[in-house]
Motif scaffolding. Structure first.
Motif, mmCIF file in Angstrom:
data_model
loop_
_atom_site.group_PDB
_atom_site.id
_atom_site.type_symbol
_atom_site.label_atom_id
_atom_site.label_comp_id
_atom_site.label_asym_id
_atom_site.label_seq_id
_atom_site.Cartn_x
_atom_site.Cartn_y
_atom_site.Cartn_z
ATOM 1 N N PRO A 158 26.748 34.298 54.315
ATOM 2 C CA PRO A 158 27.136 34.902 52.856
ATOM 3 C C PRO A 158 28.676 34.779 52.570
ATOM 4 C CG PRO A 158 25.767 36.317 54.143
ATOM 5 C CD PRO A 158 26.262 35.240 55.197
ATOM 6 N N VAL A 159 28.958 34.581 51.238
ATOM 7 C CA VAL A 159 30.249 34.694 50.877
ATOM 8 C C VAL A 159 30.215 35.379 49.758
ATOM 9 C CG1 VAL A 159 31.909 33.049 49.646
ATOM 10 C CG2 VAL A 159 30.459 31.986 51.368
ATOM 11 N N LEU A 160 31.475 36.435 49.856
ATOM 12 C CA LEU A 160 31.536 37.501 48.982
ATOM 13 C C LEU A 160 31.651 37.250 47.475
ATOM 14 C CD1 LEU A 160 31.970 40.511 48.799
ATOM 15 C CD2 LEU A 160 34.313 40.219 49.057
ATOM 16 N N LEU A 161 31.199 37.392 46.348
ATOM 17 C CA LEU A 161 31.463 37.272 45.216
ATOM 18 C C LEU A 161 32.373 38.223 44.536
ATOM 19 C CD1 LEU A 161 28.112 36.065 43.829
ATOM 20 C CD2 LEU A 161 29.899 34.616 44.328
ATOM 21 N N VAL B 181 32.752 47.504 35.917
ATOM 22 C CA VAL B 181 32.065 46.202 35.381
ATOM 23 C C VAL B 181 33.300 44.998 35.568
ATOM 24 C CG1 VAL B 181 31.396 44.582 33.379
ATOM 25 C CG2 VAL B 181 30.813 46.904 33.423
ATOM 26 N N LYS B 182 32.787 44.001 36.380
ATOM 27 C CA LYS B 182 33.688 42.886 36.841
ATOM 28 C C LYS B 182 32.996 41.690 36.292
ATOM 29 C CE LYS B 182 36.568 44.647 40.640
ATOM 30 N NZ LYS B 182 36.981 44.325 42.107
ATOM 31 N N LYS B 183 33.946 40.677 35.986
ATOM 32 C CA LYS B 183 33.579 39.392 35.545
ATOM 33 C C LYS B 183 33.988 38.385 36.176
ATOM 34 C CE LYS B 183 32.179 40.436 30.725
ATOM 35 N NZ LYS B 183 32.042 39.977 29.508
ATOM 36 N N LEU B 184 33.207 37.110 36.623
ATOM 37 C CA LEU B 184 33.740 36.063 37.463
ATOM 38 C C LEU B 184 33.016 34.939 36.615
ATOM 39 C CD1 LEU B 184 35.069 35.366 40.009
ATOM 40 C CD2 LEU B 184 32.900 35.423 41.289
ATOM 41 N N LYS B 185 33.569 34.276 35.691
ATOM 42 C CA LYS B 185 33.475 33.149 34.991
ATOM 43 C C LYS B 185 31.963 33.703 34.138
ATOM 44 C CE LYS B 185 35.736 29.734 37.597
ATOM 45 N NZ LYS B 185 35.509 28.559 38.502
ATOM 46 N N THR C 119 28.561 38.464 35.499
ATOM 47 C CA THR C 119 29.109 39.626 35.250
ATOM 48 C C THR C 119 28.335 40.775 36.347
ATOM 49 O OG1 THR C 119 29.104 39.185 32.916
ATOM 50 C CG2 THR C 119 28.960 41.567 33.297
ATOM 51 N N PHE C 120 29.060 41.488 37.080
ATOM 52 C CA PHE C 120 28.725 42.596 37.805
ATOM 53 C C PHE C 120 28.929 43.875 37.306
ATOM 54 C CE2 PHE C 120 28.202 39.381 41.104
ATOM 55 C CZ PHE C 120 29.241 38.311 40.843
ATOM 56 N N GLN C 121 27.786 44.856 37.453
ATOM 57 C CA GLN C 121 28.120 46.382 37.152
ATOM 58 C C GLN C 121 27.629 47.185 38.250
ATOM 59 O OE1 GLN C 121 26.413 46.836 33.150
ATOM 60 N NE2 GLN C 121 27.313 48.963 33.005
ATOM 61 N N SER D 72 23.223 48.536 41.000
ATOM 62 C CA SER D 72 24.026 47.567 40.296
ATOM 63 C C SER D 72 23.220 46.414 40.004
ATOM 64 C CB SER D 72 25.057 47.092 41.845
ATOM 65 O OG SER D 72 25.997 45.757 41.177
ATOM 66 N N SER D 73 23.899 45.588 39.261
ATOM 67 C CA SER D 73 23.208 44.494 38.341
ATOM 68 C C SER D 73 24.123 43.183 38.450
ATOM 69 C CB SER D 73 22.846 44.733 37.295
ATOM 70 O OG SER D 73 23.769 45.215 36.089
ATOM 71 N N LEU D 74 23.842 42.083 38.625
ATOM 72 C CA LEU D 74 24.416 40.786 38.589
ATOM 73 C C LEU D 74 23.692 40.110 37.402
ATOM 74 C CD1 LEU D 74 25.883 38.038 39.040
ATOM 75 C CD2 LEU D 74 24.216 38.023 41.094
ATOM 76 N N HIS D 75 24.450 39.708 36.384
ATOM 77 C CA HIS D 75 23.952 38.977 35.088
ATOM 78 C C HIS D 75 24.663 37.401 35.184
ATOM 79 C CE1 HIS D 75 21.979 38.468 31.136
ATOM 80 N NE2 HIS D 75 23.550 37.802 30.732
ATOM 81 N N ILE D 76 24.024 36.586 34.976
ATOM 82 C CA ILE D 76 24.323 35.384 34.901
ATOM 83 C C ILE D 76 24.075 34.581 33.439
ATOM 84 C CG2 ILE D 76 24.179 32.986 35.923
ATOM 85 C CD1 ILE D 76 23.644 34.044 38.635
#
Lengths: 115, 116
Positions: free
Chosen positions: A43-46, A55-59, A62-64, A72-76
């Motif tokens: 696994p690689v940490l996102l 809330v954090k965004k990575l391109k 979106t992580f909350q 928590s949620s991960l939205h792509i």
């Protein structure tokens, strides 16, 4: 016992669609991490979220972290074939001494994005 | 340069045998871990070492014995292998071992153990 329920377990979508992966628990965590794992690799940490409501965004990701630090949620957005992989959420276990640093993993969401 | 490396990548062995998996990290981290990932991809911590000292042992059978000769190495020895030990074993390391501060764990590529 602290457990993390991750859903859905499998997700197959077309390129360009949006998706959300959920990670839920009845327990409070000190932090919540999201990892991506590709076949034959570790696994690689996102991202790591620490504060309730953060809330954090990575391109396009979106992580909350939930206000109560239990979910928590991960939205792509506009998923691409390169997003294909196993997504794992992991909670930092609250505790003292040796239990600090201990990660509790969800069972993962296997995402497949078709061109 | 590989940050966390494990050997071997694949291990196939008979029930009852004893085997070892080696892990090395060149990140200068203080804490190292062993995880087991089963066939359903569920990842569960087994052990954690901080500066060569055991700090987490998650109800793992005593057939599993970790050994840390120095803080850059954490090896896993398994005695009397059983069918249920078949899994992928991941080594990981982190700077401090305290997640509240956003400590990142770096995982190795895994060792796929198959017990026949």
């Amino acid at each position: 016992t602290q457990l993390l329920e991750q859903s859905p377990q499998f997700l197959s979508i077309q390129e360009g669609e949006n998706l959300t992966v959920y990670c839920n628990s009845s327990s409070v965590f000190s932090s919540l991490q999201w990892y991506r794992q590709e076949p034959g690799e570790g696994p690689v940490l996102l991202v790591t979220v620490v504060t309730g409501g953060e809330v954090k965004k990575l391109k396009r990701l979106t992580f909350q972290f939930g206000d109560a630090r239990k979910d928590s949620s991960l939205h792509i957005t506009a998923a691409q074939p390169g997003d294909t992989g196993l997504y794992l959420c992991a909670g930092g276990r609250l505790g003292y001494g040796g239990s600090q640093g201990n990660l509790i993993f969800g069972k993962g969401t296997k995402l497949s994005v078709k061109p | 340069d590989t940050a966390v490396s494990q050997t071997p990548k694949y291990l196939v062995t008979q029930m009852g045998n004893d085997k070892s998996i080696k892990c090395e990290q060149n990140l200068g981290h203080d804490t190292m871990y062993w995880y087991k990932q089963d066939s359903k991809k569920f990842l569960k911590i087994m052990f954690s070492y901080n500066n060569k000292e055991l700090i987490i042992n998650e109800t793992v059978p005593n057939r599993f014995s970790p050994k840390s000769p120095d803080k850059a190495h954490l090896n896993l020895h398994i005695n009397s292998l059983e069918l249920g030990d078949s899994a992928v074993y991941f080594c990981a390391s982190s700077q401090v071992g305290r997640l509240a501060g956003g400590d990142t764990q770096y995982f190795g590529p895994g060792t796929r153990l198959t017990v026949l």
